[in-house]
Design an enzyme around this catalytic site. Structure first.
Site, PDB file in Angstrom:
ATOM      1  N   GLY A 204      56.835   3.606  -8.462  1.00  0.00           N
ATOM      2  CA  GLY A 204      56.586   2.273  -8.667  1.00  0.00           C
ATOM      3  C   GLY A 204      55.167   2.046  -9.248  1.00  0.00           C
ATOM      4  O   GLY A 204      54.335   2.818  -9.204  1.00  0.00           O
TER       5      GLY A 204
ATOM      6  N   GLN B  44      47.594  -1.869 -12.333  1.00  0.00           N
ATOM      7  CA  GLN B  44      47.284  -0.581 -12.446  1.00  0.00           C
ATOM      8  C   GLN B  44      47.074  -0.158 -13.937  1.00  0.00           C
ATOM      9  O   GLN B  44      46.734   1.041 -14.097  1.00  0.00           O
ATOM     10  CB  GLN B  44      48.381   0.331 -11.638  1.00  0.00           C
ATOM     11  CG  GLN B  44      48.425   0.149 -10.112  1.00  0.00           C
ATOM     12  CD  GLN B  44      49.521   1.073  -9.404  1.00  0.00           C
ATOM     13  OE1 GLN B  44      50.473   0.593  -9.181  1.00  0.00           O
ATOM     14  NE2 GLN B  44      48.957   2.315  -9.150  1.00  0.00           N
TER      15      GLN B  44
ATOM     16  N   CYS C 158      49.423   6.798  -4.083  1.00  0.00           N
ATOM     17  CA  CYS C 158      49.388   5.760  -5.174  1.00  0.00           C
ATOM     18  C   CYS C 158      48.814   6.513  -6.464  1.00  0.00           C
ATOM     19  O   CYS C 158      47.795   7.274  -6.368  1.00  0.00           O
ATOM     20  CB  CYS C 158      48.526   4.634  -4.690  1.00  0.00           C
ATOM     21  SG  CYS C 158      48.097   3.247  -5.843  1.00  0.00           S
ATOM     22  N   LEU C 159      49.548   6.151  -7.641  1.00  0.00           N
ATOM     23  CA  LEU C 159      48.863   6.667  -8.781  1.00  0.00           C
ATOM     24  C   LEU C 159      47.426   6.181  -9.163  1.00  0.00           C
ATOM     25  O   LEU C 159      46.843   6.988  -9.846  1.00  0.00           O
ATOM     26  CB  LEU C 159      49.894   6.266  -9.954  1.00  0.00           C
ATOM     27  CG  LEU C 159      51.417   6.736  -9.825  1.00  0.00           C
ATOM     28  CD1 LEU C 159      52.257   5.969 -10.937  1.00  0.00           C
ATOM     29  CD2 LEU C 159      51.441   8.175  -9.901  1.00  0.00           C
TER      30      LEU C 159
ATOM     31  N   HIS D 172      54.534  -1.923  -1.264  1.00  0.00           N
ATOM     32  CA  HIS D 172      53.226  -1.342  -1.837  1.00  0.00           C
ATOM     33  C   HIS D 172      52.765  -1.870  -3.214  1.00  0.00           C
ATOM     34  O   HIS D 172      51.733  -2.407  -3.297  1.00  0.00           O
ATOM     35  CB  HIS D 172      53.513   0.253  -1.911  1.00  0.00           C
ATOM     36  CG  HIS D 172      52.658   1.055  -2.731  1.00  0.00           C
ATOM     37  ND1 HIS D 172      52.031   2.044  -2.040  1.00  0.00           N
ATOM     38  CD2 HIS D 172      52.093   0.901  -3.814  1.00  0.00           C
ATOM     39  CE1 HIS D 172      50.995   2.604  -2.776  1.00  0.00           C
ATOM     40  NE2 HIS D 172      51.013   1.946  -3.940  1.00  0.00           N
ATOM     41  N   GLU D 173      54.016  -2.157  -3.890  1.00  0.00           N
ATOM     42  CA  GLU D 173      53.715  -2.751  -5.030  1.00  0.00           C
ATOM     43  C   GLU D 173      53.177  -4.222  -5.076  1.00  0.00           C
ATOM     44  O   GLU D 173      52.474  -4.599  -5.917  1.00  0.00           O
ATOM     45  CB  GLU D 173      54.882  -2.543  -6.240  1.00  0.00           C
ATOM     46  CG  GLU D 173      55.245  -1.228  -6.494  1.00  0.00           C
ATOM     47  CD  GLU D 173      54.301  -0.209  -6.744  1.00  0.00           C
ATOM     48  OE1 GLU D 173      53.189  -0.667  -7.761  1.00  0.00           O
ATOM     49  OE2 GLU D 173      54.176   0.854  -6.392  1.00  0.00           O
TER      50      GLU D 173
ATOM     51  N   HIS E 179      49.801  -4.487  -4.316  1.00  0.00           N
ATOM     52  CA  HIS E 179      49.012  -4.612  -5.619  1.00  0.00           C
ATOM     53  C   HIS E 179      48.487  -5.754  -6.380  1.00  0.00           C
ATOM     54  O   HIS E 179      47.331  -5.806  -6.640  1.00  0.00           O
ATOM     55  CB  HIS E 179      49.531  -3.639  -6.653  1.00  0.00           C
ATOM     56  CG  HIS E 179      49.096  -2.001  -6.530  1.00  0.00           C
ATOM     57  ND1 HIS E 179      47.947  -1.618  -6.447  1.00  0.00           N
ATOM     58  CD2 HIS E 179      50.146  -0.906  -6.120  1.00  0.00           C
ATOM     59  CE1 HIS E 179      48.134  -0.323  -6.478  1.00  0.00           C
ATOM     60  NE2 HIS E 179      49.330   0.161  -6.115  1.00  0.00           N
TER      61      HIS E 179
HETATM   62 ZN    ZN Z   1      49.957   1.926  -5.834  1.00  0.00          ZN
END
Ligand code: ZN
Length: 153
Positions: free
Chosen positions: A49, A54, A92-93, A134-135, A138
């Site tokens: 995701g 991000q 998380c990226l 999670h997304e 963000h």
């Molecule tokens: Zn993340």
């Protein structure tokens, strides 16, 4: 279409990760481009995701693929939560090298617009439920480390 560099904690400009993203008022070609760029960046990073902040764009747009095909969600919001929760490990990226245990709702229903501007509802459980939460976090400037009950080595 392009692969963007993912904004990581500690990078210059990382404050975008802590901002509340703005609602998409109109689905224009720039939103199509954003969706395409998010998709390319997600797949290049082998993620499940990715949210627009991000890649430095503070808009309420996310892409998700937990192995069941690409979901493109504009202005997503959670409209139903299960009573049950589950604890599992997340990363998380934007926070490379870290993982932590986070309690999430076992299933959620999300309302969003697709790229055609149609209202859609996604019911997710397991990894998809976790990823949706999670997304969408963000988009409010919330990171999983804020919610983690325990960080892993
Ligand atoms: Zn993340």
């Amino acid at each position: 279409m392009a692969v963007y560099s993912i904004v990581k904690i500690g990078d210059p400009g990382d404050s975008v990760l802590r901002e509340k993203a703005s609602t998409v008022k109109k689905i224009t070609p720039s939103i199509f481009k954003l969706l395409d760029n998010l998709k390319d960046t997600l797949y290049e990073a082998n993620g499940v995701g990715l949210a627009a902040p991000q890649i430095g764009i503070s808009k309420r747009v996310v892409v998700i693929d937990v192995g069941e095909g690409l979901l493109e969600l504009i202005n997503p919001e959670i409209i139903e939560y299960s009573d049950e929760t589950e604890l599992d490990v997340e990363g998380c990226l934007s926070i490379p090298g870290a993982r932590g245990e986070v309690e999430r709702y076992s299933s959620v229903v999300v309302k969003a617009l697709n790229r055609e501007g149609e209202e859609i509802e996604i019911a997710g459980e397991g990894l998809l439920s976790r990823c949706l939460q999670h997304e969408i976090d963000h988009l409010y400037g919330v990171l999983y480390i804020d919610r983690a009950t325990r960080m892993l080595e």
